[in-house]
Design a protein around this motif. Structure first.
Motif, PDB file in Angstrom:
ATOM      1  N   ARG A 176     -12.375   8.400  18.652  1.00  0.00           N
ATOM      2  CA  ARG A 176     -12.268   8.139  17.214  1.00  0.00           C
ATOM      3  C   ARG A 176     -12.768   6.733  16.900  1.00  0.00           C
ATOM      4  O   ARG A 176     -12.421   5.780  17.606  1.00  0.00           O
ATOM      5  N   PRO A 177     -13.558   6.568  15.834  1.00  0.00           N
ATOM      6  CA  PRO A 177     -14.002   5.228  15.447  1.00  0.00           C
ATOM      7  C   PRO A 177     -12.809   4.334  15.108  1.00  0.00           C
ATOM      8  O   PRO A 177     -11.851   4.763  14.455  1.00  0.00           O
ATOM      9  N   THR A 178     -12.863   3.108  15.604  1.00  0.00           N
ATOM     10  CA  THR A 178     -11.817   2.130  15.299  1.00  0.00           C
ATOM     11  C   THR A 178     -12.362   0.885  14.600  1.00  0.00           C
ATOM     12  O   THR A 178     -11.572   0.087  14.080  1.00  0.00           O
ATOM     13  N   TRP A 179     -13.670   0.736  14.603  1.00  0.00           N
ATOM     14  CA  TRP A 179     -14.245  -0.468  13.979  1.00  0.00           C
ATOM     15  C   TRP A 179     -15.686  -0.189  13.600  1.00  0.00           C
ATOM     16  O   TRP A 179     -16.434   0.457  14.347  1.00  0.00           O
ATOM     17  N   PHE A 180     -16.065  -0.664  12.414  1.00  0.00           N
ATOM     18  CA  PHE A 180     -17.432  -0.525  11.911  1.00  0.00           C
ATOM     19  C   PHE A 180     -17.655  -1.695  10.968  1.00  0.00           C
ATOM     20  O   PHE A 180     -16.865  -1.911  10.051  1.00  0.00           O
ATOM     21  N   GLU A 181     -18.712  -2.460  11.201  1.00  0.00           N
ATOM     22  CA  GLU A 181     -18.943  -3.646  10.363  1.00  0.00           C
ATOM     23  C   GLU A 181     -20.429  -3.941  10.266  1.00  0.00           C
ATOM     24  O   GLU A 181     -21.165  -3.863  11.255  1.00  0.00           O
ATOM     25  N   ILE A 182     -20.843  -4.293   9.044  1.00  0.00           N
ATOM     26  CA  ILE A 182     -22.223  -4.738   8.808  1.00  0.00           C
ATOM     27  C   ILE A 182     -22.273  -6.243   9.036  1.00  0.00           C
ATOM     28  O   ILE A 182     -21.559  -7.005   8.369  1.00  0.00           O
ATOM     29  N   VAL A 183     -23.096  -6.672   9.979  1.00  0.00           N
ATOM     30  CA  VAL A 183     -23.211  -8.079  10.352  1.00  0.00           C
ATOM     31  C   VAL A 183     -24.554  -8.596   9.839  1.00  0.00           C
ATOM     32  O   VAL A 183     -25.603  -8.057  10.189  1.00  0.00           O
ATOM     33  N   ALA A 184     -24.511  -9.622   9.019  1.00  0.00           N
ATOM     34  CA  ALA A 184     -25.716 -10.216   8.438  1.00  0.00           C
ATOM     35  C   ALA A 184     -26.046 -11.523   9.148  1.00  0.00           C
ATOM     36  O   ALA A 184     -25.258 -12.035   9.942  1.00  0.00           O
ATOM     37  N   PRO A 185     -27.225 -12.103   8.871  1.00  0.00           N
ATOM     38  CA  PRO A 185     -27.594 -13.357   9.540  1.00  0.00           C
ATOM     39  C   PRO A 185     -26.615 -14.501   9.298  1.00  0.00           C
ATOM     40  O   PRO A 185     -26.533 -15.423  10.112  1.00  0.00           O
ATOM     41  N   TRP A 186     -25.899 -14.466   8.204  1.00  0.00           N
ATOM     42  CA  TRP A 186     -24.973 -15.552   7.878  1.00  0.00           C
ATOM     43  C   TRP A 186     -23.542 -15.276   8.342  1.00  0.00           C
ATOM     44  O   TRP A 186     -22.678 -16.123   8.174  1.00  0.00           O
TER      45      TRP A 186
END
Length: 574
Positions: free
Chosen positions: A243-253
């Motif tokens: 099961r997914p436990t973490w999902f995050e969009i990471v940008a250059p900043w």
């Protein structure tokens, strides 16, 4: 009697000050001040648009819709257990603002925000199998307070168009059944769908960011924002037991928060240090003055006591509205004890500032305290009180417009605007948050107003001149703000001087009550996200703020009517 006491070199008593001859103002002048206040309240929303974050990014989905979307996502991912507690709120990606300010010196550096991506304003939702007991002084729950440590805690962040930016779910601490692990990869498709990202347009890469808690599977992709293809992004994900436990969009900043603290600029550090030293110096000097006045029997102890009690009462009302209360006796007592200590300290500081200020002003310029003393005595319908309320409200409108013009000044001179202001986005959550803001702002205004007045007294003692002290006060208060500003100093300093000069002029010309009303009125005009779309969900904070300003004006009009005067007790010596 007041004039005779001053001529004889005596310090008039608080009762003599309250009994001094002072009334209202002519009705045409009263209505003109009321009209000017309401005009300023109407002018602020269009003027503030270029410098308010609320207007730079689209606000399409209301909090209730985003909260429902977060709950539905958690259910689809298998986290359907009814939570014991939930919370929601707004967050600002200050990392992007700092990153953009450092990379783009053009006047159009904030125009990218109109696309909705990069997402700077975020709505967050979190739920927990236990009560969410915050460590914040006022007991407010935030996205990371309390920390994400209890098994079953889960939540999500969305941009204001309803696109997923981050998801988390804390896995179980103990796996008693020790199930056989499925080697198949977790299904990431619901998360990509909520983020409105096409996995086919993303390139699979090696994960670089560790998940915030244990996982047995990691994945990462690289791509770009659909609405800002020039901005590269990474998508980092993790799962446990399929099961997914973490999902995050990471940008250059995006900053690795657990590795490095937030970095202030050199000017922000310098301005903060100066402001801290100035605040500590004022409080310390006020303590010395208050003790000296008490030893000489000069302080208005009754007035200081009433003011301190009012501050505590207002603080408790604000806490009751603002805190995240929990269905746990020990937890709620913890919140109550914590806020009680903070409010007692706050009331002590206000008591200290008032006792340091009041005797000195009563000795040299007692006319500045007439309406204030009458108000403390219960004369909220006194004509002099109504007069200074109207004067303060009109000056507050001028101050609000001056602040907005000062913030827009760099753009008119060909320089980029500093960081846009968020203006208490929490007021968009509901009526409770809007009422809380109006209540707690009274404590902020009292502390700032009394601090300015005490600093003026200290400068007068050092410089031996009222006018020189007033000019010095404007310079001293404006300097930290100008240094910490993100615009060139030669622009920031005159802008700050103009803003502070309005407040100081009100203080030295009309007195303490007018200053406090001025600060509170300008606060109500600027602190909330202002939108004149009253048919849209974002218009509620504006309507509430305008109602508060209108109530202040109505109070001033009613109280300043001819013939209204508080029956005060005259000085016993007289």
């Amino acid at each position: 009697p007041l004039a005779e006491a001053l001529a004889a070199g005596e310090t008039p008593s608080p009762e003599m000050v309250a009994a001094a001859r002072a009334g209202g103002i002519r009705r045409p002048v009263a209505w003109a001040l009321a009209a000017a206040t309401l005009l300023g309240a109407v002018l602020v929303p269009p003027l503030v648009r270029p410098v308010q974050l609320f207007h730079l990014q689209p606000f399409e989905k209301p909090p209730a819709a985003l909260e429902d979307r977060a709950q539905e996502l958690l259910r689809r991912l298998g986290y359907a257990e009814p939570p014991a507690d939930t919370a929601r709120g707004f967050a600002i990606d200050a990392e992007y603002l700092a990153w953009a300010a450092g990379r783009d010196p053009s006047a159009a550096r904030w125009e990218l925000l109109a696309r909705g991506q990069p997402p700077v304003v975020l709505f967050w939702y979190r739920q927990s199998p236990r009560p969410l007991l915050s460590t914040h002084l006022l007991g407010r729950v935030y996205a990371h307070n309390p920390p994400l440590v209890d098994s079953g805690m889960a939540g999500a962040r969305f941009d204001m168009r309803g696109r997923l930016v981050q998801f988390h779910a804390v896995p179980p601490q103990r796996d008693a059944a020790a199930p056989a692990r499925d080697t198949a990869e977790a299904d990431w498709s619901p998360l990509f769908a909520e983020a409105r990202l096409d996995p086919a347009q993303m390139r699979r890469v090696t994960p670089q960011w560790s998940p915030p808690f244990f996982s047995d599977q990691r994945a990462a992709w690289e791509g770009a924002f659909p609405d800002a293809p020039e901005v590269p992004i990474r998508v980092e994900a993790a799962a446990y037991a399929g099961r997914p436990t973490w999902f995050e969009i990471v940008a250059p900043w995006t900053r690795a928060e657990r590795m490095q603290p937030f970095q202030l600029t050199a000017r922000q550090k310098a301005g903060g240090i100066i402001l801290l030293l100035l605040s500590l110096g004022v409080v310390g000097a006020a303590g010395w003055l208050a003790l000296r006045n008490l030893a000489r029997g000069l302080g208005d102890r009754d007035g200081a006591r009433r003011l301190a009690i009012y501050a505590i009462a207002v603080g408790f009302v604000g806490w009751a509205l603002w805190a995240h209360h929990v269905a746990d006796l020990v937890g709620e007592l913890t919140l109550l004890i914590r806020v009680t200590g903070m409010l007692l300290l706050c009331a002590a500081c206000i008591w200290d500032l008032y006792l340091a200020l009041e005797p000195a002003v009563r000795r040299r310029s007692p006319h500045l305290l007439i309406s204030w003393t009458r108000l403390l005595s219960g004369g909220w319908r006194d004509a002099a009180v109504g007069r200074d309320v109207l004067v303060g409200a009109g000056a507050g409108a001028v101050l609000a417009v001056t602040i907005v013009i000062a913030r827009r000044l760099p753009l008119w001179l060909g320089h980029p605007l500093p960081w846009p202001h968020d203006h208490q986005l929490a007021t968009l959550l509901g009526a409770r948050e809007r009422l809380m803001s109006a209540v707690l702002a009274q404590l902020d205004v009292a502390a700032v107003g009394l601090g300015l007045a005490v600093l003026l007294v200290l400068l007068r003692m050092a410089l031996k001149s009222d006018r020189v002290a007033a000019v010095a006060l404007v310079m001293v208060v404006a300097l930290p703000d100008a240094i910490a500003s993100g615009v060139p100093f030669w622009i920031a300093l005159p802008a700050a001087l103009g803003v502070i000069a309005v407040g100081v002029t009100v203080l030295v010309r009309f007195g303490l009550l007018a200053l406090l009303v001025c600060l509170y009125t300008s606060n109500r005009m600027l602190v909330s996200p202002f939108s004149l779309r009253f048919d849209h969900w974002t218009g509620a904070p504006t309507a509430f703020s305008l109602a508060v300003v209108a109530a202040i004006v109505a109070w001033g009009l009613v109280a300043s009517a001819p013939g209204r005067r508080l029956a005060v007790v005259h000085d016993r010596a007289a």
